[in-house]
Design an enzyme around this catalytic site. Structure first.
Site, mmCIF file in Angstrom:
data_model
loop_
_atom_site.group_PDB
_atom_site.id
_atom_site.type_symbol
_atom_site.label_atom_id
_atom_site.label_comp_id
_atom_site.label_asym_id
_atom_site.label_seq_id
_atom_site.Cartn_x
_atom_site.Cartn_y
_atom_site.Cartn_z
ATOM 1 N N HIS B 61 -34.050 9.118 7.064
ATOM 2 C CA HIS B 61 -33.414 7.828 6.802
ATOM 3 C C HIS B 61 -34.322 6.632 7.071
ATOM 4 C CE1 HIS B 61 -29.587 10.239 7.961
ATOM 5 N NE2 HIS B 61 -29.935 10.463 6.719
ATOM 6 N N LYS B 70 -36.026 2.481 16.256
ATOM 7 C CA LYS B 70 -35.054 3.344 16.939
ATOM 8 C C LYS B 70 -35.676 3.951 18.184
ATOM 9 C CE LYS B 70 -32.686 4.696 12.670
ATOM 10 N NZ LYS B 70 -32.523 5.760 11.646
ATOM 11 N N TYR B 130 -29.203 7.091 20.116
ATOM 12 C CA TYR B 130 -30.323 6.191 19.840
ATOM 13 C C TYR B 130 -29.910 4.729 19.786
ATOM 14 C CZ TYR B 130 -28.771 6.947 14.960
ATOM 15 O OH TYR B 130 -28.025 7.062 13.817
ATOM 16 N N ASP B 167 -27.921 13.054 1.862
ATOM 17 C CA ASP B 167 -29.257 13.520 2.253
ATOM 18 C C ASP B 167 -29.817 14.541 1.254
ATOM 19 O OD1 ASP B 167 -29.081 11.852 4.376
ATOM 20 O OD2 ASP B 167 -28.793 13.406 5.900
#
Lengths: 300, 182
Positions: B61, B70, B130, B167
């Protein structure tokens, strides 16, 4: 003028269509298909027929080939078979013709010259190692061109699909056809292919002949290497088709039942080709969706 | 804490200092001043937590115009965490690196803005947490195909990972480059 062998095939038809749209100052394009009376296996007839139409600055785009991979397997190692004769002897005749007329030759080849064992994309400098008869004959044809032609460019292409689904269905058209009919599809999830839009190939062929890029091999292929199953899913998504019709199958398992050698991974590195296109302003499809969106699909 | 540089510029592996005794353990998973000293000085605006079963792969992503930095870690089980450089001006453009993050090793990975990120679950279950430096924006998100041969990520479970439909339809690296979707 440009003489095109195999002009009525999947790439040739598109090449002719695109080419006739350019202005009349361009050299004429002559369809030298079997249907037009050009038989690349009849050397004498080919030479005399070609000499009637060819001018001193002519070029040859050599598309004519035996491309039925299953059919080729049935002629495995048979140098008297049509596959070998067309792909090797036919190419030798075309090379000799090009040399006799001093013409630049753009020769079409295939990703099937590779064994499909490399996981990273194949580049033009990777060593070919064909595993089945079609690929073997096409590699010999490449060698005939490289060793004998005075001026040549080799374009390797892979899984071409056409703008309009024709009589001979390509993989993209087949997937679309089945989805639109509501038929179930079985597509390998563990094979990697690099589908290529015929328009991109045709445009590149024209530019390559104009520029006479001597002694160069190019991987003229689409920007995405993926599994047939992934390709099917993306077509279904784009067309609003029913994804549940697509079942993922395994090439590894299939090979156990059908011993015909099949390349497992044919990811292709197209950096050289794309860099050339950028520098010469050849417009290319940007991604599968764009090319697929350009294709007109006529359900049967 | 120990901070380890990777071959990808700005991507860091962080081994926080863990205080353990027979009652359990304690660690600081983020402390503004200390992380800023390691060049992690962007403001975090969102925290996320995902729970996944073995074999599930989430990735790769990125957000095109509002890239998220992140700071990731695994708080239950084990994941293989992967970062791909999608910054076209970088020396390592198109390269990837992978890290084993587990609840036991408590390692963190700092993924700066401009990288594609994903992970695969290797244990029966995994919880993944995260912090992000920008808000999630579905209209801006992009997805790089997890198994694109041009990138060649070596996933520990390479066959038939479980993927979301989104995905599965990720674009290949070549397509993202030529279509200007990075």
């Amino acid at each position: 003028m440009i003489l095109v062998t195999g002009a009525r095939g999947l790439i040739g038809t598109r090449l002719s269509e695109l080419y006739t749209k350019t202005d009349s100052a361009e050299p004429a394009l002559v369809c030298a298909d079997l249907l037009d009376g050009f038989d690349i296996l009849d050397r004498e007839a080919l030479f005399s027929r070609a000499k009637e139409v060819m001018t001193p600055d002519s070029m040859i785009i050599h598309l004519a080939a035996f491309t039925d991979v299953s059919g080729a397997h049935n002629q495995d190692s048979d140098e008297g078979g049509l596959c070998y004769r067309l792909n090797v002897e036919g190419t030798r005749n075309v090379v000799d013709l090009a040399n006799e007329l001093g013409a630049h030759l753009v020769h079409f080849s295939t990703d099937f010259v590779f064994d499909g064992e490399k996981s990273a994309p194949y580049t033009e400098v990777d060593e070919p190692n064909p595993i089945e008869w079609y690929g073997k004959t096409k590699l010999i044809a490449e060698e005939v061109v490289r060793d004998n032609a005075g001026s040549w460019t080799i374009m390797r292409i892979a899984y071409p699909y056409h703008r309009v689904s024709g009589v001979r269905l390509d993989l993209v058209s087949t997937i679309r056809q089945k989805l639109s009919n509501g038929e179930r599809l079985y597509l390998f999830g563990d094979q990697i292919i690099t589908p290529t839009f015929a328009d991109d190939i045709a445009q590149a062929a024209i530019k390559f002949s104009e520029r006479r890029l001597k002694g160069e091999i190019f991987h003229v292929m689409g920007p995405a290497s993926l599994s047939p199953h992934q390709l099917g899913a993306r077509i279904a998504k784009l067309d609003g088709g029913d994804r549940s019709l697509i079942t993922e199958t395994s090439l590894e398992e299939y090979i156990k039942k059908d011993p015909r050698p099949r390349q497992k991974r044919l990811a292709m590195d197209t950096t050289k080709f794309r860099t050339f296109c950028q520098s010469t302003g050849i417009p290319l499809q940007r991604d599968l969706e764009e090319a697929l969106g350009d294709c007109r699909f006529i359900p049967k | 804490m120990i901070v380890i540089e990777t071959k990808l510029s700005g991507v860091l592996v962080i081994e926080p200092k863990v205080f353990g005794d027979d009652r359990g353990f304690f660690l600081e998973t983020f402390q503004k001043q200390r992380y800023a000293d390691c060049d992690i000085d962007l403001e975090f605006v969102q925290d996320n937590h995902s729970h996944s079963k073995k074999g599930i792969l989430r990735g790769m992503h990125f957000q095109k115009t509002k890239p998220q930095g992140k700071l990731v870690r695994c708080v239950r089980g084990e994941v293989f965490d992967v970062v791909v450089d999608i910054n076209s001006t970088s020396d390592t453009f198109g390269q990837w690196e992978g890290f084993h993050l587990t609840a036991e090793n408590k390692k963190q990975v700092w993924v700066p803005p401009g990288y594609a990120h994903g992970f695969q679950v290797l244990s029966a279950y995994a919880d993944f947490e995260y912090k992000c430096t920008d808000y999630y924006d579905p209209a801006d998100e992009g997805c790089l195909l997890w198994n694109d041969p041009a990138v060649g990520i070596e996933w520990p479970i390479p066959n038939h990972p479980v993927l979301s439909e989104k995905d599965q339809d990720g674009l290949s690296f070549g397509e993202l480059v030529v279509s200007d979707k990075l």
